[in-house]
Design a protein around this motif. Structure first.
Motif, PDB file in Angstrom:
ATOM      1  N   ALA A 172     -14.754 -11.934  -0.297  1.00 49.09           N
ATOM      2  CA  ALA A 172     -13.672 -11.492   0.595  1.00 49.09           C
ATOM      3  C   ALA A 172     -12.492 -10.947  -0.215  1.00 49.09           C
ATOM      4  CB  ALA A 172     -13.216 -12.630   1.504  1.00 49.09           C
ATOM      5  N   GLY A 173     -12.487 -11.223  -1.519  1.00 48.28           N
ATOM      6  CA  GLY A 173     -11.450 -10.684  -2.389  1.00 48.28           C
ATOM      7  C   GLY A 173     -11.453  -9.164  -2.423  1.00 48.28           C
ATOM      8  N   LEU A 174     -12.541  -8.552  -2.002  1.00 49.64           N
ATOM      9  CA  LEU A 174     -12.585  -7.098  -1.896  1.00 49.64           C
ATOM     10  C   LEU A 174     -11.594  -6.601  -0.846  1.00 49.64           C
ATOM     11  CD1 LEU A 174     -14.012  -4.459  -2.736  1.00 49.64           C
ATOM     12  CD2 LEU A 174     -15.617  -4.872  -0.864  1.00 49.64           C
ATOM     13  N   ASP A 175     -11.361  -7.399   0.194  1.00 50.76           N
ATOM     14  CA  ASP A 175     -10.475  -7.006   1.293  1.00 50.76           C
ATOM     15  C   ASP A 175      -9.149  -7.745   1.300  1.00 50.76           C
ATOM     16  OD1 ASP A 175     -12.110  -5.059   2.618  1.00 50.76           O
ATOM     17  OD2 ASP A 175     -13.419  -6.701   3.212  1.00 50.76           O
ATOM     18  N   LEU A 176      -8.935  -8.620   0.342  1.00 52.88           N
ATOM     19  CA  LEU A 176      -7.672  -9.342   0.248  1.00 52.88           C
ATOM     20  C   LEU A 176      -7.006  -8.978  -1.065  1.00 52.88           C
ATOM     21  CD1 LEU A 176      -8.697 -12.871   1.584  1.00 52.88           C
ATOM     22  CD2 LEU A 176      -7.467 -11.073   2.796  1.00 52.88           C
ATOM     23  N   PRO A 177      -5.714  -8.887  -1.170  1.00 55.13           N
ATOM     24  CA  PRO A 177      -4.757  -9.207  -0.133  1.00 55.13           C
ATOM     25  C   PRO A 177      -4.860  -8.225   1.037  1.00 55.13           C
ATOM     26  CG  PRO A 177      -3.637  -8.226  -2.011  1.00 55.13           C
ATOM     27  CD  PRO A 177      -5.072  -8.412  -2.391  1.00 55.13           C
ATOM     28  N   ASN A 178      -4.200  -8.587   2.123  1.00 60.58           N
ATOM     29  CA  ASN A 178      -4.210  -7.758   3.321  1.00 60.58           C
ATOM     30  C   ASN A 178      -3.685  -6.366   2.998  1.00 60.58           C
ATOM     31  OD1 ASN A 178      -5.028  -9.583   5.509  1.00 60.58           O
ATOM     32  ND2 ASN A 178      -3.207 -10.718   4.872  1.00 60.58           N
ATOM     33  N   ARG A 179      -4.223  -5.403   3.722  1.00 62.85           N
ATOM     34  CA  ARG A 179      -3.772  -4.019   3.579  1.00 62.85           C
ATOM     35  C   ARG A 179      -3.393  -3.488   4.950  1.00 62.85           C
ATOM     36  NH1 ARG A 179      -8.956  -3.902   0.894  1.00 62.85           N
ATOM     37  NH2 ARG A 179      -8.550  -4.497  -1.231  1.00 62.85           N
ATOM     38  N   VAL A 180      -2.240  -2.872   5.029  1.00 66.20           N
ATOM     39  CA  VAL A 180      -1.799  -2.221   6.259  1.00 66.20           C
ATOM     40  C   VAL A 180      -1.538  -0.762   5.917  1.00 66.20           C
ATOM     41  CG1 VAL A 180       0.011  -2.103   8.012  1.00 66.20           C
ATOM     42  CG2 VAL A 180      -0.823  -4.338   7.247  1.00 66.20           C
ATOM     43  N   LEU A 181      -2.180   0.119   6.674  1.00 64.71           N
ATOM     44  CA  LEU A 181      -2.016   1.553   6.468  1.00 64.71           C
ATOM     45  C   LEU A 181      -1.072   2.093   7.523  1.00 64.71           C
ATOM     46  CD1 LEU A 181      -2.984   4.009   4.813  1.00 64.71           C
ATOM     47  CD2 LEU A 181      -4.714   4.373   6.599  1.00 64.71           C
ATOM     48  N   ILE A 182      -0.128   2.898   7.081  1.00 69.44           N
ATOM     49  CA  ILE A 182       0.849   3.537   7.979  1.00 69.44           C
ATOM     50  C   ILE A 182       0.719   5.030   7.735  1.00 69.44           C
ATOM     51  CG2 ILE A 182       3.280   3.694   8.632  1.00 69.44           C
ATOM     52  CD1 ILE A 182       3.464   0.889   7.017  1.00 69.44           C
ATOM     53  N   TRP A 183       0.477   5.799   8.802  1.00 72.39           N
ATOM     54  CA  TRP A 183       0.233   7.221   8.630  1.00 72.39           C
ATOM     55  C   TRP A 183       0.775   8.039   9.789  1.00 72.39           C
ATOM     56  CZ3 TRP A 183      -3.201   3.789  10.565  1.00 72.39           C
ATOM     57  CH2 TRP A 183      -3.948   4.142  11.673  1.00 72.39           C
ATOM     58  N   ASP A 184       0.968   9.325   9.490  1.00 77.70           N
ATOM     59  CA  ASP A 184       1.406  10.280  10.497  1.00 77.70           C
ATOM     60  C   ASP A 184       0.163  10.932  11.092  1.00 77.70           C
ATOM     61  OD1 ASP A 184       1.955  13.163  11.344  1.00 77.70           O
ATOM     62  OD2 ASP A 184       3.973  12.329  11.240  1.00 77.70           O
ATOM     63  N   GLU A 185       0.054  10.832  12.396  1.00 80.03           N
ATOM     64  CA  GLU A 185      -1.076  11.436  13.101  1.00 80.03           C
ATOM     65  C   GLU A 185      -0.512  12.418  14.125  1.00 80.03           C
ATOM     66  OE1 GLU A 185      -3.870   9.460  16.258  1.00 80.03           O
ATOM     67  OE2 GLU A 185      -4.592   8.955  14.230  1.00 80.03           O
ATOM     68  N   ALA A 186      -0.457  13.680  13.728  1.00 75.94           N
ATOM     69  CA  ALA A 186       0.055  14.743  14.597  1.00 75.94           C
ATOM     70  C   ALA A 186       1.459  14.436  15.121  1.00 75.94           C
ATOM     71  CB  ALA A 186      -0.907  14.990  15.755  1.00 75.94           C
ATOM     72  N   GLY A 187       2.326  13.960  14.218  1.00 74.64           N
ATOM     73  CA  GLY A 187       3.707  13.687  14.591  1.00 74.64           C
ATOM     74  C   GLY A 187       3.965  12.294  15.126  1.00 74.64           C
ATOM     75  N   GLN A 188       2.936  11.485  15.289  1.00 72.85           N
ATOM     76  CA  GLN A 188       3.085  10.106  15.770  1.00 72.85           C
ATOM     77  C   GLN A 188       2.753   9.158  14.620  1.00 72.85           C
ATOM     78  OE1 GLN A 188       3.982   8.476  18.886  1.00 72.85           O
ATOM     79  NE2 GLN A 188       3.995   6.873  17.348  1.00 72.85           N
ATOM     80  N   THR A 189       3.639   8.205  14.360  1.00 74.35           N
ATOM     81  CA  THR A 189       3.391   7.226  13.305  1.00 74.35           C
ATOM     82  C   THR A 189       2.470   6.145  13.833  1.00 74.35           C
ATOM     83  OG1 THR A 189       5.546   7.652  12.301  1.00 74.35           O
ATOM     84  CG2 THR A 189       4.456   5.583  11.701  1.00 74.35           C
ATOM     85  N   ARG A 190       1.424   5.863  13.075  1.00 75.75           N
ATOM     86  CA  ARG A 190       0.457   4.810  13.396  1.00 75.75           C
ATOM     87  C   ARG A 190       0.516   3.749  12.309  1.00 75.75           C
ATOM     88  NH1 ARG A 190      -0.309   6.393  18.420  1.00 75.75           N
ATOM     89  NH2 ARG A 190      -1.435   8.320  18.636  1.00 75.75           N
ATOM     90  N   ILE A 191       0.218   2.534  12.704  1.00 79.16           N
ATOM     91  CA  ILE A 191       0.158   1.411  11.758  1.00 79.16           C
ATOM     92  C   ILE A 191      -1.109   0.638  12.100  1.00 79.16           C
ATOM     93  CG2 ILE A 191       1.744   0.066  13.225  1.00 79.16           C
ATOM     94  CD1 ILE A 191       2.728  -1.317  10.627  1.00 79.16           C
ATOM     95  N   GLY A 192      -1.963   0.433  11.102  1.00 76.60           N
ATOM     96  CA  GLY A 192      -3.242  -0.197  11.383  1.00 76.60           C
ATOM     97  C   GLY A 192      -3.694  -1.133  10.279  1.00 76.60           C
ATOM     98  N   TYR A 193      -4.554  -2.070  10.682  1.00 77.01           N
ATOM     99  CA  TYR A 193      -5.104  -3.027   9.731  1.00 77.01           C
ATOM    100  C   TYR A 193      -6.447  -3.524  10.239  1.00 77.01           C
ATOM    101  CZ  TYR A 193      -3.140  -6.422  13.047  1.00 77.01           C
ATOM    102  OH  TYR A 193      -2.813  -7.123  14.181  1.00 77.01           O
ATOM    103  N   LEU A 194      -7.237  -4.053   9.326  1.00 77.10           N
ATOM    104  CA  LEU A 194      -8.537  -4.595   9.662  1.00 77.10           C
ATOM    105  C   LEU A 194      -8.360  -5.922  10.396  1.00 77.10           C
ATOM    106  CD1 LEU A 194     -11.617  -4.260   9.332  1.00 77.10           C
ATOM    107  CD2 LEU A 194     -11.418  -5.570   7.217  1.00 77.10           C
ATOM    108  N   ASP A 195      -9.002  -6.035  11.525  1.00 77.46           N
ATOM    109  CA  ASP A 195      -8.969  -7.278  12.298  1.00 77.46           C
ATOM    110  C   ASP A 195      -9.549  -8.402  11.441  1.00 77.46           C
ATOM    111  OD1 ASP A 195      -9.415  -9.388  14.091  1.00 77.46           O
ATOM    112  OD2 ASP A 195     -10.031  -8.057  15.705  1.00 77.46           O
ATOM    113  N   PRO A 196      -8.818  -9.503  11.254  1.00 83.51           N
ATOM    114  CA  PRO A 196      -9.339 -10.604  10.448  1.00 83.51           C
ATOM    115  C   PRO A 196     -10.705 -11.114  10.926  1.00 83.51           C
ATOM    116  CG  PRO A 196      -7.006 -10.896  10.760  1.00 83.51           C
ATOM    117  CD  PRO A 196      -7.420  -9.740  11.652  1.00 83.51           C
TER     118      PRO A 196
END
Length: 155
Positions: free
Chosen positions: A99-123
């Motif tokens: 599980a160390g491959l996916d930890l520490p937690n990662r949150v991606l924040i990106w612009d999608e056609a002018g809208q900011t999105r914030i996403g992460y892998l469901d635990p």
């Protein structure tokens, strides 16, 4: 009778809209995705502040758009924030070191056609991916923390 059909149609339409709204925040690939009214940079700043306030450690902040710019390529604003709390992650890593491959937690924040999105892998997806048995409390705490932290960042 016509009123009954109209009410039934309205109820069905409302249920479909609710389902569509719910599904848009939980992508089929196991990601939980939210919208933010702030820019990518501001949302990342708010996430970092919320993480630090919660007593967790920010390990990295990666500006993918700046990376693309370094090779004279364009990429919409995109920032990855990596953070964790050993009190939460250690029991998971003890149960399943991979599980160390996916930890520490990662949150991606990106612009999608002018809208900011914030996403992460469901635990829950992380737990299933690595077939972790045990550490249930750690996954529950992680899910709650990620939800609260990303909510704080997206407001």
């Amino acid at each position: 009778m016509a009123l009954h059909r109209q009410l039934k149609f309205a109820a069905t339409a409302a249920a479909a809209l609710l389902l569509a709204t719910t599904l848009s925040t939980r992508a089929e690939d196991g990601w939980i995705i939210k919208s933010s009214s702030a820019s990518v940079e501001q949302t990342a700043d708010k996430l970092v502040a919320a993480v630090e306030k919660a007593g967790a450690k920010v390990f990295a902040r990666v500006d993918h758009a700046a990376g693309a710019g370094s090779i004279d390529a364009e990429l919409a604003d995109m920032t990855l924030v990596m953070f964790g709390n050993p009190k939460i992650g250690t029991p998971i890593l003890q149960a399943a070191p991979q599980a160390g491959l996916d930890l520490p937690n990662r949150v991606l924040i990106w612009d999608e056609a002018g809208q900011t999105r914030i996403g992460y892998l469901d635990p829950a997806k992380l737990k299933a991916r690595h077939k972790v048995s045990g550490a249930d409390q750690a996954f529950d705490v992680m899910a709650g923390a990620l939800g609260k932290l990303t909510d704080a960042a997206s407001q």
